[in-house]
Design an enzyme around this catalytic site. Structure first.
Site, mmCIF file in Angstrom:
data_model
loop_
_atom_site.group_PDB
_atom_site.id
_atom_site.type_symbol
_atom_site.label_atom_id
_atom_site.label_comp_id
_atom_site.label_asym_id
_atom_site.label_seq_id
_atom_site.Cartn_x
_atom_site.Cartn_y
_atom_site.Cartn_z
ATOM 1 N N SER A 73 -74.380 -4.786 97.070
ATOM 2 C CA SER A 73 -75.529 -5.674 96.897
ATOM 3 C C SER A 73 -76.114 -5.664 95.505
ATOM 4 O O SER A 73 -76.789 -6.591 95.097
ATOM 5 C CB SER A 73 -76.626 -5.241 97.867
ATOM 6 O OG SER A 73 -77.059 -3.932 97.507
ATOM 7 N N GLY A 82 -76.580 6.381 97.677
ATOM 8 C CA GLY A 82 -77.417 7.264 96.861
ATOM 9 C C GLY A 82 -76.805 8.618 96.582
ATOM 10 O O GLY A 82 -77.529 9.564 96.259
ATOM 11 N N CYS A 113 -44.231 4.110 94.377
ATOM 12 C CA CYS A 113 -44.876 3.110 93.513
ATOM 13 C C CYS A 113 -43.960 2.717 92.355
ATOM 14 O O CYS A 113 -42.996 3.416 92.026
ATOM 15 C CB CYS A 113 -46.219 3.623 92.996
ATOM 16 S SG CYS A 113 -46.129 4.566 91.465
ATOM 17 N N CYS A 133 -43.449 5.427 89.601
ATOM 18 C CA CYS A 133 -42.608 6.578 89.919
ATOM 19 C C CYS A 133 -41.163 6.168 90.230
ATOM 20 O O CYS A 133 -40.237 6.950 90.016
ATOM 21 C CB CYS A 133 -43.191 7.342 91.103
ATOM 22 S SG CYS A 133 -44.799 8.069 90.717
HETATM 23 ZN ZN ZN Z 1 -46.271 6.840 91.958
#
Ligand code: ZN
Length: 386
Positions: free
Chosen positions: A93, A215, A305, A308
């Site tokens: 917000s 917070g 990924c 890698c």
């Molecule tokens: Zn990776």
């Protein structure tokens, strides 16, 4: 047990495995939400964000209202169309900016006046305006305007801000936009466990679709942060999704999941990436270290990924040292995959009733020369950029 939007599929102690239904699809819980403050997860294509295992992203309504402006977002067909992300979007917000932009925001009981860092113009934020703004942007999950206080603020200041947050929450609830959107209240209470618990009880009584704990991660020591979050979690209704805002590290996420939290967001994975730091099992790997200069292993062996699968630590270190953008992109991708996989393996552990073993294994890590001591010290600020 199920709420309006939440289905809980399994439990392990206080921890929950579940699904949250939104207007743009389901979110598998527990979930980590990558942060896309300016309607983009920095340096990444939305398809890459999705492939990292993220079901939902977070955008910042305050920043987007200033730039590019809500009219443009509406004309584009909403945030989903504008940013090319078809999954659920949660918008913050702007309450957090009332603390992080200290001196830029003036808060009163009616709302807050914020000065734009871009053109010096003034923007008026009220609880009602914050809900309407997020609905116009097209958010699936809308956060109430709240008033957090910095760590170290006086107890009278914290009590006044928390009471104001409660009044603002009632006003926000009164303008719930419907249309399949979810509205989350935000628990405050400063850095006092009793005030935290009381704020959680108040918020639990206001008929929100989910509850967040806000917070935190505002400069307090990690044990204080955990104690405050736990004081809130203990009071939140079982039927609602629970979102702990602004975390964090693998250890923090697993600790909060064990205590019953379902959703998280943090700028850490992408911010660390820009600093040349990869999240790896057992800690962090900094490409600034000379140790990786001739290391032809991937960042994290076995990680699927793009970084890698194809590149070595030595090459990534070279890219980072040369200031090449690809280093930022690949490290961001890897770090999001790291958290996406952490959530995936954690959900599998919850389904099997093995969260404690899973948590212990993750915290033990795999070693491999990773600087876990540096990671434990966590010197980096999590605070969002203005
Ligand atoms: Zn990776």
């Amino acid at each position: 047990m199920s709420g309006r939007h939440l289905v809980i599929e399994a439990r392990d102690g206080a921890a929950r495995l579940g699904r949250l239904a939104t207007g743009h699809g389901e979110v598998r819980l527990p979930a980590f939400m990558p942060v896309g403050t300016h309607a983009t997860v920095r340096a990444l294509h939305p398809d890459e964000v999705r492939e990292s295992g993220a079901d939902i992203v977070l955008c910042n309504a305050y920043h987007l209202a200033l730039r590019p402006g809500v009219e443009l977002v509406e004309r584009a067909g909403g945030l989903h169309a504008l940013m090319g992300w078809e999954g659920p979007i949660l918008t913050d917000s702007g309450g957090f900016q009332l603390v992080s932009l200290d001196g830029v925001a003036a808060v009163d009981d009616e709302g807050a006046t914020v000065v734009s860092p871009f053109d010096g113009g003034r923007m008026r934020l009220t609880p009602e305006a914050a809900v309407r703004l997020q609905a116009k942007l097209g958010a699936d999950v809308i956060m109430c305007l709240d008033h957090p206080v910095a760590f170290g603020a006086g107890s009278d200041v914290a009590a006044a801000a928390t009471a104001r947050t409660h009044r603002w929450a009632e006003r926000s609830r009164a303008v719930h936009p419907g249309e399949g959107r979810l509205l989350f209240g935000i628990v405050q209470g400063g850095f006092d466990a009793a005030a935290r618990a009381e704020s959680a009880r108040v918020m639990a009584g206001l008929d929100f679709d989910g509850l967040a704990i806000g917070g935190l991660v505002l400069g307090e020591p990690p044990p204080v942060m955990e104690a405050m979050a736990r004081a809130c979690l203990d009071q939140l209704p079982d039927t609602l999704p629970r979102y702990v805002m602004g975390l964090g590290t693998d250890a923090e996420l697993l600790s909060m999941i064990a205590a019953g939290a379902d959703m998280f967001d943090c700028v850490l994975p992408t911010r660390l990436a820009r600093n040349g730091t990869a999240l790896v099992p057992g800690g962090r790997l900094s490409l600034r270290q000379t140790a990786w200069r001739e290391d032809l292993r991937p960042l994290e062996p076995g990680c699927p990924c793009a970084a890698c699968a194809r590149f070595s630590r030595a090459y990534l270190r070279h890219l980072f040292a040369a200031g090449e953008i690809l280093a930022h992109r690949l490290l961001s991708l890897h770090n999001l995959h790291h958290l996406g996989r952490l959530m995936e393996t954690t959900r599998a552990a919850l389904a099997a009733g093995r969260l404690a073993e899973h948590r212990a294994a993750v915290l033990r890590g795999l070693g491999g020369g990773v600087d876990s001591a540096a990671a434990a010290q966590s010197p980096l600020s999590y605070t969002s950029p203005p």
